[in-house]
Design an enzyme around this catalytic site. Sequence first.
Site, PDB file in Angstrom:
ATOM      1  N   CYS A  17      20.970  48.229  65.240  1.00  0.00           N
ATOM      2  CA  CYS A  17      22.243  48.215  65.966  1.00  0.00           C
ATOM      3  C   CYS A  17      23.419  48.415  65.025  1.00  0.00           C
ATOM      4  O   CYS A  17      24.413  49.027  65.384  1.00  0.00           O
ATOM      5  CB  CYS A  17      22.391  46.922  66.744  1.00  0.00           C
ATOM      6  SG  CYS A  17      22.242  45.452  65.734  1.00  0.00           S
ATOM      7  N   LYS A  32      12.398  37.036  77.999  1.00  0.00           N
ATOM      8  CA  LYS A  32      11.849  38.300  78.521  1.00  0.00           C
ATOM      9  C   LYS A  32      11.956  39.325  77.402  1.00  0.00           C
ATOM     10  O   LYS A  32      13.009  39.907  77.164  1.00  0.00           O
ATOM     11  CB  LYS A  32      12.657  38.736  79.737  1.00  0.00           C
ATOM     12  CG  LYS A  32      11.910  39.580  80.751  1.00  0.00           C
ATOM     13  CD  LYS A  32      11.302  40.871  80.232  1.00  0.00           C
ATOM     14  CE  LYS A  32      12.293  41.997  80.114  1.00  0.00           C
ATOM     15  NZ  LYS A  32      11.721  43.175  79.393  1.00  0.00           N
ATOM     16  N   GLU A  40      25.138  41.311  73.122  1.00  0.00           N
ATOM     17  CA  GLU A  40      25.085  42.036  71.843  1.00  0.00           C
ATOM     18  C   GLU A  40      24.623  43.441  72.161  1.00  0.00           C
ATOM     19  O   GLU A  40      23.454  43.632  72.514  1.00  0.00           O
ATOM     20  CB  GLU A  40      24.084  41.381  70.888  1.00  0.00           C
ATOM     21  CG  GLU A  40      24.283  39.888  70.665  1.00  0.00           C
ATOM     22  CD  GLU A  40      25.496  39.556  69.825  1.00  0.00           C
ATOM     23  OE1 GLU A  40      26.230  40.472  69.427  1.00  0.00           O
ATOM     24  OE2 GLU A  40      25.721  38.355  69.589  1.00  0.00           O
ATOM     25  N   GLU A  67      25.533  56.687  70.588  1.00  0.00           N
ATOM     26  CA  GLU A  67      24.505  56.008  69.781  1.00  0.00           C
ATOM     27  C   GLU A  67      23.177  56.763  69.905  1.00  0.00           C
ATOM     28  O   GLU A  67      22.685  56.981  71.014  1.00  0.00           O
ATOM     29  CB  GLU A  67      24.318  54.565  70.273  1.00  0.00           C
ATOM     30  CG  GLU A  67      23.339  53.787  69.410  1.00  0.00           C
ATOM     31  CD  GLU A  67      23.101  52.363  69.907  1.00  0.00           C
ATOM     32  OE1 GLU A  67      22.860  52.188  71.120  1.00  0.00           O
ATOM     33  OE2 GLU A  67      23.129  51.432  69.073  1.00  0.00           O
TER      34      GLU A  67
END
Length: 497
Positions: free
Chosen positions: A293, A184, A259, A391
């Site tokens: 990331c 997906k 992750e 973040e």
Amino acid sequence: MSIQHVPENLPERIQHFIGGEFVDSLDGGTFDVIEPVSNQTYREASAGKQADIDRAVAVAQQAFEEGPWPGMLPRERARILNRIADIVETRNERLAELETFDTGLPITQALGQANRAAENFRFFADLIVAQADDTYKVPSKQVNYVNRKPKGVAGLITPWNTPFMLESWKLAPALASGCAVVLKPAEFTPLSAGLWPEIFREAGVPDGVFNLVNGIGEEAGDALVKHEDVRLISFTGESATGSLIFANAAPTLKGLSMELGGKSPAVVFADADLDAAIDSTVFGVFSLNGERCTAGSRILVERSIYDEFVRRYVERAKNVKVGDPHDPATEVGALVHPEHYAKVTEYIEIGKTEATLAVGGGRPPGLESGNYVQPTVFVDVPPTARIFQEEIFGPVVAITPFDTDEEALRLANDVKYGLAAYVWTTNLERAHNVGQRIDAGMVWLNSHNVRDLRTPFGGVKASGLGHEGGYRSLDFYSDQQAMHISLTPAHTPKFGA
Ligand code: NAD
């Protein structure tokens, strides 16, 4: 603004791929996909729902139970994986064109992603052929060995930053292990995932082993997470989504590999090679539009070199070239989507109230539309600031001074995340001592992010659960059944004798 640079031969609609065929959603539902330079819709994509996921999982389950894939010799599967790698490499330019168009990544940074993706397949092809499992001997009594088996149907859920490459990072070990998969991809960037079906077909992956369902996370992704025939979910995305998936997967007790997000520190000591540290810390947060990331989005600098570092860093950041992602001279392109653009620019406004803005701070002059953000540097950022803690996932960096090694460590560890860290010093002892004490899954000493595929990949704290990388990935996609063989007659207590 009209859409430019439209790649040739785009599909009429971005569809699912289930059981070897491109198909629409069962209810015909679609969602709009936009490109980030004009923010215009360029295609509709099929919006997968529970029924489409059910269909894809049933096909994958059948391919797993009845097809040849899980039972093939490792060498046979490895041959197919190597063919996938060969084909992926030859599509580098096409992939770069699609990624740049769909994600806004600068073309020079999108080129080469196919080679990284191909390398993932080659690497896991090698690994399954070399794979050895443990055997244990209890002298004269027992022999035990490990019977490794692929887990079954794997659900793979991926984000929109370097989408094709991150998909390969899950597809390669899942397929190498003998699983059947349902992928997906992220709804912001579904275009390049449409390259996989042809690649897999040409390489000889049997129909039904690879399935792709597009759709919104809360619908298609959620249905995949909750499906009882899906044995595991490998997820890359935001920490908040990861927590939700964790909860949603609990009733069906799935394997989970997470992750998640990051707010990684780059710690620069006074004895560092300053030229190298500046090159690396500029690249570390502004490459891939800062949508990375492992971005070094907090730079901690020893006070004795702080003013010089900031002066030189700001000069460089000012010169970073923002512009059309298709222009080879561009260093920072357009952020992926207006929603993400709004999030990043909101953080910049918050930053202006929390710290000193040294450069950037909004839309670059001359780029009046599209999701463009100037490389933005905040200095003297207090550790309590939201721009230090949260973040942002854009070209925005927070710089903070420190006085001692202990303070540097405290600052480095004072966030909820723990994905990556970078340490710059020419003192070998300090490099190892500080690096080892940082709460991060991956640390680079005097380097930016360059990774050997054999090493563990993953974060600690809010940055992830479970490490993949090398044999760890194969372990995640397989069950290790313990087989016990007794070499003597069993001495069993004779109940009821
Ligand atoms: P996201 O969490 O919004 O979405 C990731 C994927 O999850 C998408 O495919 C989305 O459709 C799906 N999803 C969303 N809600 C879901 C739900 N309720 N159930 C199931 N699936 C759902 O993340 P994003 O914005 O696409 O990606 C950016 C994030 O990914 C950043 O936080 C970044 O740090 C992280 N990231 C981490 C790594 C890593 O290796 N640690 C690598 C790349 C990106």
